[in-house]
Design a protein around this motif. Structure first.
Motif, PDB file in Angstrom:
ATOM      1  N   HIS A  18     -15.938  34.371  -5.457  1.00 36.85           N
ATOM      2  CA  HIS A  18     -16.083  34.692  -4.229  1.00 36.85           C
ATOM      3  C   HIS A  18     -15.174  36.139  -3.898  1.00 36.85           C
ATOM      4  CE1 HIS A  18     -15.333  34.900   0.158  1.00 36.85           C
ATOM      5  NE2 HIS A  18     -16.252  34.021   0.342  1.00 36.85           N
ATOM      6  N   ALA A  19     -15.819  36.881  -2.856  1.00 33.51           N
ATOM      7  CA  ALA A  19     -15.135  38.094  -2.871  1.00 33.51           C
ATOM      8  C   ALA A  19     -13.849  38.145  -2.729  1.00 33.51           C
ATOM      9  CB  ALA A  19     -16.036  39.003  -1.703  1.00 33.51           C
ATOM     10  N   ASN A  20     -13.160  37.331  -1.647  1.00 31.13           N
ATOM     11  CA  ASN A  20     -11.851  37.102  -1.307  1.00 31.13           C
ATOM     12  C   ASN A  20     -10.956  37.022  -2.671  1.00 31.13           C
ATOM     13  OD1 ASN A  20     -11.752  37.743   1.411  1.00 31.13           O
ATOM     14  ND2 ASN A  20     -12.226  35.564   1.887  1.00 31.13           N
ATOM     15  N   GLY A  73     -15.908  45.870  -1.286  1.00 36.06           N
ATOM     16  CA  GLY A  73     -14.519  46.138  -2.011  1.00 36.06           C
ATOM     17  C   GLY A  73     -14.625  45.308  -3.440  1.00 36.06           C
ATOM     18  N   ALA A  74     -14.773  43.939  -3.261  1.00 37.88           N
ATOM     19  CA  ALA A  74     -14.990  43.507  -4.495  1.00 37.88           C
ATOM     20  C   ALA A  74     -15.961  43.896  -5.570  1.00 37.88           C
ATOM     21  CB  ALA A  74     -15.767  41.877  -4.223  1.00 37.88           C
ATOM     22  N   ALA A  75     -17.206  44.460  -5.083  1.00 34.69           N
ATOM     23  CA  ALA A  75     -18.006  45.153  -6.054  1.00 34.69           C
ATOM     24  C   ALA A  75     -17.458  46.384  -6.551  1.00 34.69           C
ATOM     25  CB  ALA A  75     -19.265  45.547  -5.162  1.00 34.69           C
ATOM     26  N   ARG A  76     -16.608  47.018  -6.004  1.00 33.91           N
ATOM     27  CA  ARG A  76     -16.032  48.197  -6.355  1.00 33.91           C
ATOM     28  C   ARG A  76     -15.073  47.813  -7.635  1.00 33.91           C
ATOM     29  NH1 ARG A  76     -13.968  49.718  -2.038  1.00 33.91           N
ATOM     30  NH2 ARG A  76     -15.581  50.933  -1.289  1.00 33.91           N
ATOM     31  N   VAL A  77     -14.296  46.565  -7.510  1.00 40.32           N
ATOM     32  CA  VAL A  77     -13.335  46.167  -8.241  1.00 40.32           C
ATOM     33  C   VAL A  77     -14.174  45.734  -9.441  1.00 40.32           C
ATOM     34  CG1 VAL A  77     -11.788  44.400  -8.880  1.00 40.32           C
ATOM     35  CG2 VAL A  77     -11.561  45.413  -6.633  1.00 40.32           C
ATOM     36  N   ILE A  82     -23.857  43.963  -9.972  1.00 43.51           N
ATOM     37  CA  ILE A  82     -23.281  43.310  -9.095  1.00 43.51           C
ATOM     38  C   ILE A  82     -24.209  42.376  -8.531  1.00 43.51           C
ATOM     39  CG2 ILE A  82     -21.994  42.948  -6.811  1.00 43.51           C
ATOM     40  CD1 ILE A  82     -20.426  44.177  -9.383  1.00 43.51           C
ATOM     41  N   ASN A  83     -24.340  40.886  -8.354  1.00 42.96           N
ATOM     42  CA  ASN A  83     -25.137  40.164  -8.099  1.00 42.96           C
ATOM     43  C   ASN A  83     -24.660  39.465  -6.758  1.00 42.96           C
ATOM     44  OD1 ASN A  83     -26.695  37.024  -8.294  1.00 42.96           O
ATOM     45  ND2 ASN A  83     -28.045  38.805  -8.745  1.00 42.96           N
ATOM     46  N   LEU A  84     -25.645  39.270  -5.806  1.00 38.24           N
ATOM     47  CA  LEU A  84     -25.040  38.318  -4.819  1.00 38.24           C
ATOM     48  C   LEU A  84     -25.655  37.062  -4.741  1.00 38.24           C
ATOM     49  CD1 LEU A  84     -23.547  38.340  -1.842  1.00 38.24           C
ATOM     50  CD2 LEU A  84     -25.583  39.336  -0.867  1.00 38.24           C
ATOM     51  N   VAL A 118     -24.184  48.665  -2.072  1.00 34.78           N
ATOM     52  CA  VAL A 118     -24.696  49.770  -2.657  1.00 34.78           C
ATOM     53  C   VAL A 118     -23.959  51.039  -2.586  1.00 34.78           C
ATOM     54  CG1 VAL A 118     -26.837  51.181  -2.435  1.00 34.78           C
ATOM     55  CG2 VAL A 118     -27.098  48.692  -2.900  1.00 34.78           C
ATOM     56  N   ALA A 119     -23.525  51.415  -1.246  1.00 34.01           N
ATOM     57  CA  ALA A 119     -22.961  52.411  -1.069  1.00 34.01           C
ATOM     58  C   ALA A 119     -21.372  52.497  -1.901  1.00 34.01           C
ATOM     59  CB  ALA A 119     -22.508  52.338   0.528  1.00 34.01           C
ATOM     60  N   ALA A 120     -20.918  51.413  -2.109  1.00 35.40           N
ATOM     61  CA  ALA A 120     -19.624  51.094  -2.744  1.00 35.40           C
ATOM     62  C   ALA A 120     -19.506  51.583  -4.179  1.00 35.40           C
ATOM     63  CB  ALA A 120     -18.894  49.739  -2.514  1.00 35.40           C
ATOM     64  N   VAL A 121     -20.720  51.265  -4.930  1.00 38.67           N
ATOM     65  CA  VAL A 121     -20.870  51.366  -6.383  1.00 38.67           C
ATOM     66  C   VAL A 121     -22.047  52.285  -6.994  1.00 38.67           C
ATOM     67  CG1 VAL A 121     -19.727  48.999  -6.772  1.00 38.67           C
ATOM     68  CG2 VAL A 121     -22.119  49.352  -6.786  1.00 38.67           C
ATOM     69  N   ASP A 122     -22.008  52.392  -7.993  1.00 40.04           N
ATOM     70  CA  ASP A 122     -23.093  53.382  -8.616  1.00 40.04           C
ATOM     71  C   ASP A 122     -23.711  52.206  -9.780  1.00 40.04           C
ATOM     72  OD1 ASP A 122     -21.258  53.597 -10.570  1.00 40.04           O
ATOM     73  OD2 ASP A 122     -21.041  55.777 -10.223  1.00 40.04           O
ATOM     74  N   ILE A 123     -23.478  51.245 -10.015  1.00 41.74           N
ATOM     75  CA  ILE A 123     -24.257  50.130 -10.513  1.00 41.74           C
ATOM     76  C   ILE A 123     -25.226  49.533  -9.863  1.00 41.74           C
ATOM     77  CG2 ILE A 123     -22.419  50.147 -12.348  1.00 41.74           C
ATOM     78  CD1 ILE A 123     -21.467  47.621 -11.340  1.00 41.74           C
TER      79      ILE A 123
END
Length: 332
Positions: free
Chosen positions: A45-47, A81-85, A94-96, A129-134
């Motif tokens: 979970h993102a949290n 934020g979690a995707a960036r981490v 990153i898969n949702l 998508v805006a937070a990462v470049d993967i």
């Protein structure tokens, strides 16, 4: 931000994220079996990513790559934020999760219930998508409960694709949010692979991989005639040599003997034992390697019974191999 390219070849074969199973030890084993497969973490979970023990939750050995982090959640800001981490920790994708049907997941307003909220999923994808470049990808179902409307499914795909997701892993069943357990949700709702085939035909610019009920090399190759990839779940875990055979079939490589593949795990296993890890935490992922073979039961028995003992080490693995080879010779 520009999105890093993700080739279709790297997605032709993948192993599904599976709670309590696809931890780092499992992924190291699967990487040895399938050098070209894409691997996925358990859903986190993102949290938990933002506030929890990242060293444990995001544990990853470099040998695993390419490996994707699967996130759960429905808050676009938290997911971003979690995707960036995840990117900072070296994950390749990153898969949702928009497919898990468990009551706990529904209570948290994520997983399969998000199939009912395509706009929220799109907002979440856009934020990531805006937070990462993967690459940011989505694993979804065909719908929920009694829904039997292909156009609604296609509308979900279109809405999420418009937010920047180009890659979808389609578990080709509905998710029943009431009345079925997560296990039943993997078996009871009928499979409709034709929906995955059709969305690929009608949206050729999207990358579509199919998941659900795939248990043989032959079935996998058939699906690949209609989609860009196959994602194996429990079949790859319970019969990991299937994963090796399929990887070899797709690459034109040779299949290696099970014992040879297992012995390639020895340096990793011994390094972890030296760090104080108990053998049982790795051995549980190895039990199915001789599935369906004479001696397979002996392998499981020796390994499962001995791995829990204090001081168990690689010698036990060799004993399990020897017990298996003895049965194989007897059967010859």
């Amino acid at each position: 931000m520009p999105v890093a390219p993700l080739s279709i070849d790297s997605l032709r074969l993948s192993v599904a994220p599976m709670m309590d199973w696809t931890d780092s030890h499992c992924r190291v084993f699967h990487r040895l079996l399938a050098p070209r497969a894409r691997l996925y973490t358990e859903m986190v979970h993102a949290n938990a990513v933002l506030q929890g023990d990242r060293a444990r939750l995001l544990a990853r050995d470099p040998v695993e790559n390419p490996v994707a982090l699967q996130l759960g959640g429905s808050d676009p800001a938290l997911l971003a934020g979690a995707a960036r981490v995840g990117q900072e920790h070296g994950f390749d994708e990153i898969n949702l999760n928009v497919g898990c049907p468990s009551d706990r997941v529904q209570a948290g307003r994520f997983g399969a219930c998000l199939m009912k909220e395509p706009t929220l999923v799109a907002d979440s994808v856009s934020a990531m998508v805006a937070a990462v470049d993967i690459p940011v990808t989505v694993k979804c179902r065909l719908g929920v409960d009694e829904e039997n409307d292909y156009d609604r499914f296609a509308g979900f795909i279109d809405t999420v694709a418009s937010a920047g997701c180009r890659i979808f892993f389609v578990h080709a069943r509905n998710a029943w949010l009431k009345g079925l357990s997560p296990k039943q949700n993997r078996e009871v709702p009928p499979l409709r692979y034709d929906w995955a085939y059709r969305i690929k035909r009608e949206r050729p610019d999207l990358i579509i991989a199919v998941n659900g009920g795939i248990a043989t090399v032959e079935d996998s190759l058939l699906h690949l005639q209609h989609t860009d990839g196959v994602m194996l779940g429990r079949a790859a875990y319970h019969d990991p040599y299937l994963l090796h055979r399929l990887d070899a079939a797709l690459s034109g490589g040779e299949t290696l003997p099970r014992a040879q593949l297992l012995r390639a795990m020895r340096p990793y296993v011994e390094s972890r034992l030296d760090q104080g890890l108990a053998l049982k935490h790795i051995a549980r992922h190895l039990l199915g390697l001789f599935h369906g073979q004479p001696g397979g039961r002996a392998f499981r028995q020796v390994l499962s019974e001995g791995a829990h003992r204090n001081g168990a080490d690689w010698t036990l693995v060799e004993q399990a191999i020897a017990a298996t080879e003895s049965r194989l010779q007897s059967a010859a």
